[in-house]
Enzyme design. Sequence first.
Site, PDB file in Angstrom:
ATOM      1  N   GLY A  42       0.827  -1.201   0.000  1.00  0.00           N
ATOM      2  CA  GLY A  42       0.000   0.000   0.000  1.00  0.00           C
ATOM      3  C   GLY A  42       0.853   1.239   0.000  1.00  0.00           C
ATOM      4  O   GLY A  42       2.019   1.207   0.398  1.00  0.00           O
ATOM      5  N   VAL A  49       4.189   0.757   2.150  1.00  0.00           N
ATOM      6  CA  VAL A  49       4.201  -0.415   3.014  1.00  0.00           C
ATOM      7  C   VAL A  49       4.506  -1.648   2.156  1.00  0.00           C
ATOM      8  O   VAL A  49       3.917  -1.818   1.082  1.00  0.00           O
ATOM      9  CB  VAL A  49       2.843  -0.580   3.734  1.00  0.00           C
ATOM     10  CG1 VAL A  49       2.889  -1.761   4.693  1.00  0.00           C
ATOM     11  CG2 VAL A  49       2.493   0.691   4.498  1.00  0.00           C
ATOM     12  N   ASP A 178      -6.619   9.977  12.711  1.00  0.00           N
ATOM     13  CA  ASP A 178      -6.824   9.691  11.292  1.00  0.00           C
ATOM     14  C   ASP A 178      -7.577   8.364  11.131  1.00  0.00           C
ATOM     15  O   ASP A 178      -7.223   7.540  10.285  1.00  0.00           O
ATOM     16  CB  ASP A 178      -5.482   9.664  10.556  1.00  0.00           C
ATOM     17  CG  ASP A 178      -5.639   9.838   9.049  1.00  0.00           C
ATOM     18  OD1 ASP A 178      -6.741  10.231   8.607  1.00  0.00           O
ATOM     19  OD2 ASP A 178      -4.672   9.592   8.316  1.00  0.00           O
TER      20      ASP A 178
HETATM   21  P1  ATP Z   1      -2.369   7.718   4.537  1.00  0.00           P
HETATM   22  O1  ATP Z   1      -1.680   8.914   5.019  1.00  0.00           O
HETATM   23  O2  ATP Z   1      -2.784   7.794   3.108  1.00  0.00           O
HETATM   24  O3  ATP Z   1      -3.514   7.330   5.423  1.00  0.00           O
HETATM   25  P2  ATP Z   1       0.074   6.271   5.167  1.00  0.00           P
HETATM   26  O4  ATP Z   1       1.072   6.739   4.205  1.00  0.00           O
HETATM   27  O5  ATP Z   1       0.205   6.860   6.506  1.00  0.00           O
HETATM   28  O6  ATP Z   1      -1.392   6.457   4.633  1.00  0.00           O
HETATM   29  P3  ATP Z   1      -0.647   3.597   6.020  1.00  0.00           P
HETATM   30  O7  ATP Z   1      -2.085   4.008   6.085  1.00  0.00           O
HETATM   31  O8  ATP Z   1      -0.004   3.189   7.282  1.00  0.00           O
HETATM   32  O9  ATP Z   1       0.228   4.702   5.278  1.00  0.00           O
HETATM   33  O10 ATP Z   1      -0.521   2.408   4.965  1.00  0.00           O
HETATM   34  C1  ATP Z   1      -0.976   2.557   3.621  1.00  0.00           C
HETATM   35  C2  ATP Z   1      -1.658   1.273   3.203  1.00  0.00           C
HETATM   36  O11 ATP Z   1      -0.735   0.172   3.323  1.00  0.00           O
HETATM   37  C3  ATP Z   1      -2.875   0.869   4.041  1.00  0.00           C
HETATM   38  O12 ATP Z   1      -4.067   1.467   3.597  1.00  0.00           O
HETATM   39  C4  ATP Z   1      -2.884  -0.652   3.869  1.00  0.00           C
HETATM   40  O13 ATP Z   1      -3.492  -0.989   2.638  1.00  0.00           O
HETATM   41  C5  ATP Z   1      -1.398  -1.003   3.753  1.00  0.00           C
HETATM   42  N1  ATP Z   1      -0.851  -1.423   5.062  1.00  0.00           N
HETATM   43  C6  ATP Z   1      -0.441  -0.620   6.061  1.00  0.00           C
HETATM   44  N2  ATP Z   1      -0.021  -1.314   7.130  1.00  0.00           N
HETATM   45  C7  ATP Z   1      -0.160  -2.611   6.802  1.00  0.00           C
HETATM   46  C8  ATP Z   1       0.071  -3.858   7.494  1.00  0.00           C
HETATM   47  N3  ATP Z   1       0.553  -3.886   8.748  1.00  0.00           N
HETATM   48  N4  ATP Z   1      -0.219  -5.008   6.846  1.00  0.00           N
HETATM   49  C9  ATP Z   1      -0.717  -4.982   5.582  1.00  0.00           C
HETATM   50  N5  ATP Z   1      -0.969  -3.860   4.894  1.00  0.00           N
HETATM   51  C10 ATP Z   1      -0.709  -2.685   5.473  1.00  0.00           C
HETATM   52 MG    MG Z   2      -3.150   5.538   5.983  1.00  0.00          MG
END
Ligand code: ATP
Ligand code: MG
Length: 334
Positions: A42, A49, A178
Amino acid sequence: MHILYLLYPQVAVENEGRADSVSSTPTKSRFTSKFDSIKSLGKGAFGRVYKVREILRNKKYAVKIVRVKNKKALREVRALSDLRHHSIVGYYTCWMEDTGYMQNSSADSCSSQESPPILEFLYIQMELCGSKTLKHWIKQRNAKTLQDSQRRQESLTIAQQIVSGVEYIHSKVLIHRDLKPANIMFGPDGAVKIGDFGLVTADDVDDENPMERTNETGTFFYMAPEQLETIYDRKVDIFAFGLIYFELLWKLSTGHERAEVFKDARNQKFPKELPLTFTQEEQLMRSMLCKEPKQRPEASALKVELEKLAHTLNPLKTKHQQNVTSDSHTSRRL
Ligand code: ATP
Ligand code: MG
């Protein structure tokens, strides 16, 4: 840099099921070339990730890589490392890497206190969740015609797990800030896992001395009105949860419909059919979406209300059975 090398766990990226060979010397270049070449799990606004396999334990994990612009980037690991709860994604470890992967390790030694190396990427090793988030779950449910009672039951089971995680986060004097379906995942057994603590912050506010916060945005759709200002508390999570519960329960067929209905729901105006079918839920959502944060219930109170609702909907289930269900599983795997 040697100190940092010791922090690197032996992790290799899972690549089409093929086992990567183990190097006795974990190197930065080994991680980067492989991370770059595979499809990520993701990508969000703050990081990417990846699915990885730890060679020593032969177990799969998720690794989130966040660019460290300032110390705020570290709050996600600081918060996660203090949280242990079945509804919150499990944290294992973290480490940092710089961007100069081809640099000579002696050139960026840690030995000098005056000129510490510039570390720009934070790697967070977490429990691996399923690839489908709650956002996918909602999309899937919206695409089919389910009996109201079935979706109601499934939504309640998920809501109970979310609120249990939120209650725990608040008990640690933190605010998630969030909460949204894309940040809520499912463990291998289908249990709900709240993730993405990138905006987590301390809830060190009291009525006499409200805390002035720097204005950092969450996701507007789910954001409490006061979160656009600089003074707010944990009740922003309750507002977001109210909207998530509504979305879990109520079928929205198109993006346009969703935008319109959400705008109203944010003002406690729900589709007129909602209270006819989901009387208790409508009352709970109405309380969660109060404009005035103080009037929104605490997560602990909501948990009790949802337990009562589960009991009403399933009078034959014993309380014990309900706890087991709400604590460990959704009613159906994705
Ligand atoms: P945003 O700011 O857009 O909310 P972000 O950059 O902070 O996102 P995360 O939300 O932590 O990142 O992760 C992005 C995506 O990665 C999630 O929506 C999910 O699909 C995937 N993901 C995150 N953590 C995990 C995990 N532990 N296991 C599997 N997939 C994950
Ligand atoms: Mg996120």
